[in-house]
Design a protein around this motif. Structure first.
Motif, short mmCIF file in Angstrom:
data_model
loop_
_atom_site.label_atom_id
_atom_site.label_comp_id
_atom_site.label_asym_id
_atom_site.label_seq_id
_atom_site.Cartn_x
_atom_site.Cartn_y
_atom_site.Cartn_z
N GLU A 1 0.84 -1.19 0.00
CA GLU A 1 0.00 0.00 0.00
C GLU A 1 0.88 1.25 0.00
OE1 GLU A 1 -3.79 -0.11 2.27
OE2 GLU A 1 -2.91 -1.92 3.11
N GLU A 2 0.58 2.10 -0.94
CA GLU A 2 1.42 3.26 -1.23
C GLU A 2 1.59 4.22 -0.05
OE1 GLU A 2 1.05 6.88 -4.20
OE2 GLU A 2 0.07 5.05 -4.93
N HIS A 3 0.53 4.31 0.76
CA HIS A 3 0.58 5.28 1.86
C HIS A 3 1.28 4.71 3.10
CE1 HIS A 3 -2.82 2.75 2.67
NE2 HIS A 3 -2.86 3.20 3.91
N LEU A 4 1.79 3.47 3.01
CA LEU A 4 2.46 2.87 4.16
C LEU A 4 3.93 2.62 3.84
CD1 LEU A 4 -0.26 0.22 5.18
CD2 LEU A 4 0.12 2.47 6.19
N PRO A 5 4.81 3.55 4.19
CA PRO A 5 6.23 3.41 3.84
C PRO A 5 6.96 2.43 4.77
CG PRO A 5 5.91 5.43 5.08
CD PRO A 5 4.54 4.82 4.88
N GLY A 6 8.16 2.04 4.35
CA GLY A 6 9.04 1.24 5.20
C GLY A 6 8.38 -0.02 5.72
N ILE A 7 8.59 -0.28 6.98
CA ILE A 7 8.08 -1.52 7.59
C ILE A 7 6.56 -1.55 7.65
CG2 ILE A 7 8.17 -0.61 9.97
CD1 ILE A 7 9.04 -4.23 8.99
N THR A 8 5.92 -0.36 7.69
CA THR A 8 4.47 -0.35 7.94
C THR A 8 3.71 -1.07 6.83
OG1 THR A 8 4.28 1.85 6.94
CG2 THR A 8 4.57 1.78 9.32
N GLY A 9 4.14 -0.91 5.59
CA GLY A 9 3.48 -1.59 4.47
C GLY A 9 3.66 -3.10 4.55
N LEU A 10 4.84 -3.53 5.00
CA LEU A 10 5.11 -4.97 5.10
C LEU A 10 4.28 -5.61 6.21
CD1 LEU A 10 8.98 -4.89 4.61
CD2 LEU A 10 7.27 -5.71 2.98
N LEU A 11 4.16 -4.90 7.31
CA LEU A 11 3.39 -5.46 8.43
C LEU A 11 1.90 -5.57 8.08
CD1 LEU A 11 5.12 -3.69 11.48
CD2 LEU A 11 5.47 -6.03 10.68
N GLU A 12 1.43 -4.71 7.18
CA GLU A 12 0.04 -4.83 6.72
C GLU A 12 -0.09 -5.89 5.62
OE1 GLU A 12 -1.55 -3.49 9.36
OE2 GLU A 12 -3.11 -2.97 7.93
N TYR A 13 0.94 -6.04 4.82
CA TYR A 13 0.93 -7.04 3.73
C TYR A 13 0.82 -8.45 4.30
CZ TYR A 13 2.52 -9.81 -0.29
OH TYR A 13 2.61 -10.74 -1.30
N SER A 14 1.54 -8.69 5.40
CA SER A 14 1.58 -10.03 5.98
C SER A 14 1.24 -9.97 7.46
CB SER A 14 2.98 -10.63 5.76
OG SER A 14 3.05 -11.93 6.29
N ARG A 15 -0.04 -9.89 7.74
CA ARG A 15 -0.50 -9.70 9.12
C ARG A 15 -0.20 -10.92 10.00
NH1 ARG A 15 -5.13 -6.15 8.94
NH2 ARG A 15 -5.83 -6.97 10.91
#
Lengths: 193, 182
Positions: free
Chosen positions: A7-21
């Motif tokens: 997700e474009e609005h989630l940089p760095g680790i934040t996007g990864l943590l949402e990608y793989s909950r």
């Protein structure tokens, strides 16, 4: 562009943590225990360990985020800058300097941690639990740094992002706050707000 | 002798997990979901990635413990595991897994070593986004485990059979309810 769609609005680790909950949950839990759980090391000291390791690994996102987080605990922001460059000249107590060396060596590789580095920490009063947690925090940030850069996540467009993240980490720790993600998503849809 | 006072009868990560059970639980939960849950990469393939990265990090305990588990899942001999560690390009693993090991090896050196070309090559050979993600994360997680185990100076039995014999048990029981004393 990250190597996998995030997700474009989630940089760095934040996007990864949402990608793989499913994997994010135990990673967050481990981080929360180590960084915010009961400890004789202060939260600021533990953030400093995370910052020094991330800086040694050259991870821009993690270094910037945890520098900002560290600075929410210390009055003087130059302390963290100094610790990243030269541990021994930083105005910290001897125990903390010795633990930062242990952390930095751990970052370079487990076998780099010498008996001398451990003895120095013990001589200045570090307990076994403090040494354990220092090594594990350093090892955990070697995970984060590789995860963040290994998938080429993007940096935030606006540097103020780091301050907001740091305040959140100070106030809420590392557990997932659904509202925080919703706020970010709303921001995305209302660019002028 | 480890750098901190742990039960020296428990080698490798076991003594550390016994020392600090609070942090052991989420680490085992993470291993369970990443290495054993439903995935298009088989459990054996994921354990091979873990074994390969641990060998690059020169972590004796982890590479042999996970090598033993991989060996059980793949029903192969120890020579196959050694070949993957030493020269996987000429081993019998699939081309897709070879491409994923290239990525895992880059992550071990440092996140920025992973290139677009490496990712494109893995995709060309059929790797999905999820598989690429999981490969990076498995490698990153073993960079943590390996540093934890060696950074605290734990001991490890030198007899390979010790690990091979335990591989079956670990494969059958999984990680979620791991008891470091057992």
């Amino acid at each position: 562009m990250s190597y996998i769609p995030l997700e474009e609005h989630l940089p760095g680790i934040t996007g990864l943590l949402e990608y793989s909950r499913e994997t994010a949950e135990p990673i967050r839990e481990l981080t929360q225990i180590l960084m915010r759980g009961p400890s004789t090391l202060s939260e600021g000291e533990r953030e400093l360990i995370a910052t020094v390791v991330s800086s040694g690994n050259g991870c821009v996102f993690c270094t910037t985020a945890h520098t900002a987080a560290t600075n929410t605990y210390y009055d003087d922001p130059s302390l963290c800058e100094m610790a990243k460059k030269d541990i021994d000249s930083t105005p910290l107590d001897e125990k903390m300097k010795a633990l930062l060396h242990v952390a930095r060596l751990t970052g370079m590789g487990g076998k780099q941690v010498s008996t001398e580095a451990i003895d120095r920490a013990k001589k200045h009063g570090a307990t076994d639990l403090e040494i354990h947690d220092t090594v594990l925090i350093a090892a955990l940030f070697c995970l984060y740094n590789r995860y963040v850069d290994g998938l080429a996540t993007h940096l935030p467009k606006d540097a103020s992002y780091y301050q907001e993240l740091a305040d959140r980490l100070n106030k809420n720790g590392y557990v997932r706050i659904p509202e925080a993600y919703e706020q970010l998503k709303q921001k995305k849809t209302k660019p002028n707000s | 002798m480890a750098h901190i006072k742990i039960d020296e009868n428990l080698p490798g990560i076991r003594g550390l997990m016994h020392f600090r059970p609070e942090t052991a639980q989420p680490m085992n939960d993470l291993a369970e979901v990443l290495l054993r849950s439903e995935n298009s990469l088989s459990r054996g393939e994921r354990e091979l990635i873990a074994t390969y990265v641990s060998s690059l990090n020169d972590c004796f305990f982890c590479q042999h413990a996970h090598g033993g588990i991989a060996q059980h899942y793949l029903q192969c001999d120890v020579a196959f595991i050694d070949q993957v560690k030493d020269d996987y390009r000429n081993s019998g693993i699939s081309d897709k897994l070879k491409a994923l090991l290239v990525i895992a090896g880059s992550v071990q050196k440092g996140g920025k070593h992973v290139t677009q070309e490496q990712v494109d090559q893995a995709r060309k050979l059929g790797a999905t986004d999820r598989e690429i993600h999981d490969t990076v994360l498995i490698s990153a997680i073993f960079c943590m485990f390996n540093r934890y185990v060696d950074g605290l100076g734990t001991s490890a039995p030198s007899d390979r059979n010790f690990y091979i014999n335990r591989g079956k048990q670990r494969a059958e029981e999984g990680y979620a309810h791991y008891d470091p004393k057992n």
